[in-house]
Design a protein around this motif. Structure first.
Motif, PDB file in Angstrom:
ATOM      1  N   MET A   1       0.842  -1.200   0.000  1.00 49.11           N
ATOM      2  CA  MET A   1       0.000   0.000   0.000  1.00 49.11           C
ATOM      3  C   MET A   1       0.876   1.249   0.000  1.00 49.11           C
ATOM      4  SD  MET A   1      -2.841   1.243   2.836  1.00 49.11           S
ATOM      5  CE  MET A   1      -3.982  -0.063   2.441  1.00 49.11           C
ATOM      6  N   THR A   2       0.544   2.170  -0.890  1.00 46.96           N
ATOM      7  CA  THR A   2       1.306   3.412  -0.991  1.00 46.96           C
ATOM      8  C   THR A   2       0.572   4.526  -0.294  1.00 46.96           C
ATOM      9  OG1 THR A   2       2.185   2.713  -3.114  1.00 46.96           O
ATOM     10  CG2 THR A   2       2.332   5.048  -2.593  1.00 46.96           C
ATOM     11  N   SER A   3       1.262   5.274   0.552  1.00 48.29           N
ATOM     12  CA  SER A   3       0.640   6.378   1.270  1.00 48.29           C
ATOM     13  C   SER A   3       1.126   7.702   0.721  1.00 48.29           C
ATOM     14  CB  SER A   3       0.986   6.292   2.768  1.00 48.29           C
ATOM     15  OG  SER A   3       0.511   7.440   3.441  1.00 48.29           O
ATOM     16  N   THR A   4       0.208   8.642   0.552  1.00 43.58           N
ATOM     17  CA  THR A   4       0.584   9.999   0.155  1.00 43.58           C
ATOM     18  C   THR A   4       0.363  10.970   1.293  1.00 43.58           C
ATOM     19  OG1 THR A   4      -1.634  10.330  -0.749  1.00 43.58           O
ATOM     20  CG2 THR A   4       0.067   9.590  -2.269  1.00 43.58           C
TER      21      THR A   4
ATOM     22  N   LEU B   1      -8.283   0.818 -13.972  1.00 43.94           N
ATOM     23  CA  LEU B   1      -6.938   1.317 -13.729  1.00 43.94           C
ATOM     24  C   LEU B   1      -5.884   0.319 -14.208  1.00 43.94           C
ATOM     25  CD1 LEU B   1      -7.563   2.861 -10.211  1.00 43.94           C
ATOM     26  CD2 LEU B   1      -7.009   4.124 -12.298  1.00 43.94           C
ATOM     27  N   GLU B   2      -6.137  -0.962 -14.006  1.00 45.41           N
ATOM     28  CA  GLU B   2      -5.206  -1.982 -14.517  1.00 45.41           C
ATOM     29  C   GLU B   2      -5.139  -1.908 -16.038  1.00 45.41           C
ATOM     30  OE1 GLU B   2      -4.514  -6.852 -14.417  1.00 45.41           O
ATOM     31  OE2 GLU B   2      -6.188  -5.947 -13.318  1.00 45.41           O
TER      32      GLU B   2
ATOM     33  N   ALA C   1       0.931  11.020 -13.049  1.00 48.39           N
ATOM     34  CA  ALA C   1       0.424  10.031 -14.000  1.00 48.39           C
ATOM     35  C   ALA C   1      -0.912  10.456 -14.596  1.00 48.39           C
ATOM     36  CB  ALA C   1       0.295   8.673 -13.315  1.00 48.39           C
ATOM     37  N   LEU C   2      -1.703  11.206 -13.809  1.00 50.92           N
ATOM     38  CA  LEU C   2      -3.014  11.647 -14.289  1.00 50.92           C
ATOM     39  C   LEU C   2      -2.926  12.829 -15.249  1.00 50.92           C
ATOM     40  CD1 LEU C   2      -5.094  11.460 -10.991  1.00 50.92           C
ATOM     41  CD2 LEU C   2      -5.374  10.000 -13.000  1.00 50.92           C
TER      42      LEU C   2
ATOM     43  N   THR D   1      -3.670   5.704  -6.315  1.00 53.37           N
ATOM     44  CA  THR D   1      -2.304   5.641  -5.791  1.00 53.37           C
ATOM     45  C   THR D   1      -1.782   4.209  -5.762  1.00 53.37           C
ATOM     46  OG1 THR D   1      -3.124   5.624  -3.507  1.00 53.37           O
ATOM     47  CG2 THR D   1      -2.518   7.754  -4.446  1.00 53.37           C
ATOM     48  N   ASP D   2      -2.681   3.245  -5.571  1.00 53.05           N
ATOM     49  CA  ASP D   2      -2.248   1.853  -5.679  1.00 53.05           C
ATOM     50  C   ASP D   2      -1.800   1.537  -7.103  1.00 53.05           C
ATOM     51  OD1 ASP D   2      -2.560   1.055  -3.064  1.00 53.05           O
ATOM     52  OD2 ASP D   2      -4.592   0.288  -3.339  1.00 53.05           O
ATOM     53  N   ALA D   3      -2.511   2.093  -8.078  1.00 59.74           N
ATOM     54  CA  ALA D   3      -2.201   1.796  -9.475  1.00 59.74           C
ATOM     55  C   ALA D   3      -0.962   2.530  -9.968  1.00 59.74           C
ATOM     56  CB  ALA D   3      -3.405   2.153 -10.361  1.00 59.74           C
ATOM     57  N   PHE D   4      -0.810   3.805  -9.577  1.00 60.37           N
ATOM     58  CA  PHE D   4       0.232   4.648 -10.154  1.00 60.37           C
ATOM     59  C   PHE D   4       1.350   5.012  -9.189  1.00 60.37           C
ATOM     60  CE2 PHE D   4      -3.465   5.992 -12.884  1.00 60.37           C
ATOM     61  CZ  PHE D   4      -3.011   5.397 -14.046  1.00 60.37           C
ATOM     62  N   GLY D   5       1.173   4.731  -7.900  1.00 61.47           N
ATOM     63  CA  GLY D   5       2.218   5.030  -6.940  1.00 61.47           C
ATOM     64  C   GLY D   5       2.125   6.441  -6.376  1.00 61.47           C
ATOM     65  N   PRO D   6       3.132   6.863  -5.619  1.00 54.85           N
ATOM     66  CA  PRO D   6       3.075   8.137  -4.911  1.00 54.85           C
ATOM     67  C   PRO D   6       3.029   9.354  -5.832  1.00 54.85           C
ATOM     68  CG  PRO D   6       5.276   7.169  -4.767  1.00 54.85           C
ATOM     69  CD  PRO D   6       4.395   6.131  -5.351  1.00 54.85           C
TER      70      PRO D   6
END
Length: 322
Positions: A1-4, A206-207, A55-56, A45-50
């Motif tokens: 899990m990625t946290s921002t 997202l995948e 990415a958007l 954030t799970d799909a693209f990271g911090p």
């Protein structure tokens, strides 16, 4: 899990992230408490990271309204996207209900009369539709793709748009029937995806986007064309011509001569009808898209005053702050 953020169980954009997601301080304040945004942001954030906000930036969201499927505007829309440098990456089937459409346009529909809200419920819930995630192949690092596409969509007012705008190309019959919807900013992509799709649907989309980016979008348009063709095959076509709609209602004996006279008078600038008056003359269930077209001409559509609670951004505004 990625946290921002500091709490891994309540992830939200950083200040840098918000700056990349919206040009509006009001939108940031509202979306920081918005259920749909918060849920979808965790998935993004799970799909693209911090660095999900980065990415958007080159991505945009366009969804076909049910009238866009009935009006057979899919091909012209896909051609417009390709001609303006947008590549289709992924699609997701959608269908509105009375709640989802009110959430999507929460900050716009407050200007509608209750009669128009009844009509919107009928129109937007009439059938299945499709949303697209597209990549801006001309992204310049300054203007997010969502903002550029929203500008290219053009105003609902024909007097305020030119031949370069999507709404001009699609030739809507009026400001109510306008065929497609576009997210205004990257933040709106997140919120609207959260409204359109449940979590399994979001994760699949997202995948698909991540995979498509790795494959340079290969096959994205073909997949969209296939899904749109299936939707059109299941949906009766409409030319949304007002005079033809009157004629068809009369020829099919769905409205009496007296009812048609009343409807024509209202459409020609007479006193608008209420929803109850309209449905006493023509049944929505039998009139189909001809009922919708007539309704857009005879109902009182808007309340006095009241600008959008969240005015859309613009490429000029983003460029000015760069």
């Amino acid at each position: 899990m990625t946290s921002t953020g500091s709490n891994p169980f309540d992830r939200m954009p950083s200040d840098t992230g918000w700056h990349a997601l919206t040009d509006s301080a009001t939108k940031r304040e509202l979306l920081s408490q918005d259920l749909y945004f918060r849920e979808c942001w965790a998935d993004v954030t799970d799909a693209f990271g911090p660095d999900a906000h980065d990415a958007l930036a080159p991505l945009a969201l366009l969804s076909f309204k049910c009238d866009g499927i009935a009006g057979r505007r899919a091909g012209a829309t896909l051609d417009f996207l390709a001609g303006n440098g947008f590549t289709v990456l992924a699609t997701a089937g959608i269908r509105h209900n009375r709640h989802s459409m009110r959430e999507l346009w929460r900050y716009n529909w407050h200007v509608y009369t209750t009669d128009r809200l009844e009509l919107m419920t009928l129109m937007h819930g009439a059938g299945d539709s499709l949303m697209l995630i597209v990549r801006d192949d001309r992204y310049d690092g300054i203007i997010p793709a969502a903002v550029r596409l929203a500008d290219l969509k053009g105003s609902a007012d024909p007097a305020k748009r030119g031949p370069e705008h999507l709404r001009t190309v699609l030739a809507p019959p009026n400001q109510i029937i306008n065929f497609v919807h576009v997210a205004d900013e990257p933040a709106d992509i997140v919120r609207e995806t959260g409204i359109f799709l449940d979590r399994p649907g979001r994760l699949r989309l997202l995948e698909d986007v991540v995979t498509a980016l790795k494959n340079d979008g290969h096959g994205g348009r073909a997949a969209a064309e296939e899904r749109l063709a299936s939707l059109e095959a299941a949906c009766p076509a409409s030319d949304f011509d007002l005079d033809a709609a009157f004629d068809r209602l009369g020829n099919a004996k769905l409205a009496s001569p007296a009812a048609l006279s009343t409807l024509r008078t209202a459409a020609a600038g007479g006193t608008p009808l209420t929803w109850d008056e309209l449905t006493a003359l023509v049944a929505p269930q039998t009139g189909g898209w001809d009922f919708v077209r007539v309704a857009t001409a005879v109902l009182s559509a808007d309340r006095p005053g009241g600008p959008d609670l969240l005015p859309p951004s613009s490429a000029d505004a983003w460029r000015a702050r760069a």
